[in-house]
Motif scaffolding. Structure first.
Motif, short mmCIF file in Angstrom:
data_model
loop_
_atom_site.label_atom_id
_atom_site.label_comp_id
_atom_site.label_asym_id
_atom_site.label_seq_id
_atom_site.Cartn_x
_atom_site.Cartn_y
_atom_site.Cartn_z
N GLN A 192 66.75 -59.70 42.81
CA GLN A 192 66.46 -61.12 43.00
C GLN A 192 66.83 -61.59 44.40
OE1 GLN A 192 68.07 -63.91 40.32
NE2 GLN A 192 67.32 -62.88 38.52
N LYS B 219 63.04 -65.65 36.65
CA LYS B 219 63.80 -64.82 37.59
C LYS B 219 64.30 -65.63 38.77
CE LYS B 219 61.46 -60.54 36.35
NZ LYS B 219 60.21 -59.84 36.57
N SER B 220 64.10 -66.95 38.75
CA SER B 220 64.56 -67.80 39.86
C SER B 220 66.05 -67.61 40.09
CB SER B 220 64.37 -69.28 39.52
OG SER B 220 63.02 -69.60 39.45
N ASN B 221 66.48 -67.68 41.36
CA ASN B 221 67.93 -67.74 41.55
C ASN B 221 68.39 -69.10 42.04
OD1 ASN B 221 67.07 -67.43 44.12
ND2 ASN B 221 67.69 -65.29 44.31
#
Lengths: 262, 417
Positions: A192, B219-221
């Motif tokens: 990520q 899946k964003s952070n």
């Protein structure tokens, strides 16, 4: 990446290890993540030294695909090792300051994020000083400009590579504990972060600390603004679009030296 | 330039690789004559590994228990298990289980995206696909002939979320649902989108509107921009169809930015998980989660179900040294229906026999550990293969524990506002 001509695809996994290190230090010994930085940095530095010595060194001078396979393979091994040892759970720690904010009227700034921002700037400045004003820093820059000439000038390039690589992982030793209060850790979290990190490094210009700092701020601002004004689902698309534009019009990156990256 | 091209290509390649890696071969089973072989597909590695492993554990305990009780005429059931971290792997593994392992039925999958992909392969090859947990509507809305789902579908969960606001929260506030300011956020995968779709459809039907509707990648952070906007809209109700990490991220970001909606109703895929309460601590109290009623009360069960439930909790504790999660219950319940009610009545272990028996299987309300009955929609009905008796519940975190609060017939506690 700029100095050694090696792209470390396991960089994200080192961040994952650093996050786990601060997680376990908190879980078992109740060491505050902001203190565990002091333990995790040397740990990650050491890990970097060992990786360089045993895995990266043998690939130096070999075709590019060799180091790609080595680091990519390392990344897969580390991910699955983490899954095996620590399971796929999302691990989090709870510290009272994790959601602390500083308010100015309508604007609220998250304290842990502010700390990350300040530390990042400081570390980037220190790296800048290190590269420009110490013998080792100059040796690193010399090696990055021309490996053979550097060797002729009496620079031990093996040592330079080792220190450069270990410095990279030591920086993750700072990042992990600082991120732990606000994020979570699981075996594939590295990816990520690493994707956007690659974009920042290439966009800023390989080997340019100033470029990487500015590019990462630019990406952060674009991400948030496009998420707010357009659609949260679109935010990655926007900065990747910008990334493609930079690659087309200024392939050496915003601050890259022309001709250096060919 | 060349190097940048190569690096960019590698970054993309790496992305693809991380999506594909982790698929592993299944265990070799004993000879066909002595055992009944069932294929299983679960995400045992990758981002859904936590839930996937739990669901598989539940299904596996059902198998062990069934075998301990004698199996089918002395024949033991074995699983030919496959790992599917993503939809590509699910497709490949379904193909392998069917063409190489020759299983008549595949049990899966935990994640809706995986179920959607794998069940299409099964349908094409006329093999029964038995879904125990993926709740996206589109799994059954294709009206496939060989796809069955033991659990409720997402539209039922969305329906219960809206029903809860309409029947409990709005009256409590002295308003109607049309007067409330409602926001809806959802992860943009099959799970989040289909849950959101139901809520959006219900909004048209019931005449309520949203002050904000937004999707984001699970899946964003970071979700700062989303939360800043939500904060400005000051909703009374926040519907959130999230997975675990984004639920945690959403709540932590809300906390940081001082965003407090009247009530938050998430789902058991995110806001209702043990990892969520671990991450949020006291801050999770008051948060609602719709999904499979986790806190089934064994005292209300029929004796047979009570025994099953106790055996499940005991065996899971021995296996993993923790308490069962909703995923374990779901995996167990779905597998148990297949093993104990369907397979023993099939004349031969062929997909067509199993399918015929399944279509004629009925179980009364209260005959499963999750309280609902079983009746699969026929091939001509909409959503064929869907268990129309299954229903979702709404839970709330109270003092660090998740209690069923809605609908009233299964509620263990009163909701707190």
């Amino acid at each position: 990446m700029g100095v050694m001509d090696i792209t470390n695809f396991a960089h994200g996994e080192y961040l994952m290890l650093s996050l786990y290190a601060s997680f376990w230090l908190f879980e078992f010994f109740h060491i505050d993540p902001y203190l565990s930085v002091l333990l995790v940095i040397p740990l990650m530095f050491l890990l970097g030294l060992l990786t360089e010595k045993f895995l990266i060194r043998p690939t130096i001078g070999k075709p590019m695909f060799i180091h790609i396979f080595v680091t990519l393979g390392l990344s897969v091994i580390l991910q699955n090792l983490a899954l095996l040892l620590w399971s796929g759970n999302f691990r989090t720690i709870q510290v009272p300051f994790a959601t602390h904010t500083i308010n100015f009227g309508d604007i609220s700034i998250s304290t842990p994020r502010l700390i990350i921002f300040m530390v990042t700037l400081t570390v980037a400045y220190l790296i800048h000083l290190f590269l420009n004003y110490t013998w080792m820093g100059k040796a690193i820059r010399a090696t990055s400009q021309n490996r053979n000439s550097a060797q002729l000038m009496g620079i031990n390039i093996n040592r330079v590579f080792m220190v450069t690589f270990a410095l990279g992982t030591a920086c993750l030793g700072i990042a992990g504990p600082l991120l732990m209060p606000i994020y979570y850790v699981y075996p594939t979290i590295g990816f990520q972060f690493v994707l956007v990190a690659f974009v920042a490094v290439v966009m800023g210009g390989l080997g340019s600390v100033k470029g990487a700092v500015l590019a990462s701020m630019l990406i952060g601002i674009i991400e948030t603004l496009s998420g707010y004004f357009l659609d949260p689902a679109m935010k990655q698309a926007i900065y990747f679009l910008l990334f493609i534009l930079v690659l087309i019009f200024k392939p050496s990156g915003i601050f890259g030296e022309e001709g250096k990256v060919v | 330039m060349k190097k940048i091209k190569i690096i960019s290509a590698i970054v993309m390649l790496m992305f693809l690789l991380t999506q594909v890696l982790g698929c592993s071969g299944g265990q070799k089973a004993a000879p066909v004559e002595e055992t009944i072989r069932i294929g299983t597909i679960f995400p045992l590695s990758g981002p859904s590994a936590l839930n996937g492993q739990d669901t598989f554990d539940g299904a596996d305990i059902a198998r062990e228990l069934f075998n301990d009780k004698g199996g089918i005429n002395g024949k033991k059931v074995v699983y030919v298990s496959a790992d599917a971290p993503d939809a590509n792997a699910a497709t490949q593994e379904a193909d392998r289980l069917i063409s190489k392992e020759k299983v008549p039925v595949i049990l899966g999958t935990q994640s809706s995206s995986l179920a959607f992909a794998a069940s299409a392969v099964a349908e094409r090859n006329k093999v029964v696909y038995w879904e125990v947990e993926g709740i996206a509507d589109n799994i059954t809305s294709r009206n496939f002939k060989y796809v069955f789902r033991s659990t409720f579908s997402a539209s039922n969960m969305g329906l219960q979320m809206v029903n809860f606001v309409k029947d409990v929260y709005a009256p409590k506030m002295g308003k109607t649902i049309q007067d409330l300011k409602i926001a809806l956020v959802y992860e943009d995968g099959a799970f989040g989108s289909s849950t959101a779709k139901t809520i959006q459809d219900l909004s048209k039907e019931l005449g309520f509107t949203f002050v904000k509707e937004a999707s984001y990648s699970a899946k964003s952070n970071e979700l700062n921009s989303l939360v800043i906007d939500l904060k400005a809209k000051k909703p009374d109700v926040l519907f959130a169809a999230s997975y675990v990490n984004d639920a945690i991220l959403l709540s932590r970001t809300s906390e940081e930015l001082g965003f407090k909606p009247g009530i938050i109703i998430g789902t058991t895929a995110g806001h209702g998980t043990p990892d969520y309460v671990k991450a949020m601590g006291d801050k999770s109290n008051g948060v609602f989660a719709a999904g499979i009623p986790n806190a089934v009360n064994p005292d209300n069960m029929k004796p047979e179900q009570k025994d099953l439930y106790n055996e499940l909790t005991k065996r899971y504790k021995a296996k993993r040294n923790k308490d069962i999660s909703v995923n374990v219950l779901n995996g167990f319940n779905g597998a148990w229906i297949l093993l104990s009610k369907v397979l023993p009545n099939a004349k031969e272990m062929t997909a067509d026999n199993i399918r015929d028996v399944a279509l004629n299987t009925t179980m009364a309300k209260g005959d499963t550990v999750l309280g609902y009955g079983v009746k699969f929609a026929g091939p001509d009905a909409p959503n064929s293969g869907q268990n129309v008796e299954a229903f979702a519940g709404v839970m709330q975190w109270q003092e660090g524990k998740l209690y069923t609060v809605f609908p009233e017939i299964i509620a263990l506690k009163q909701p707190k506002f």
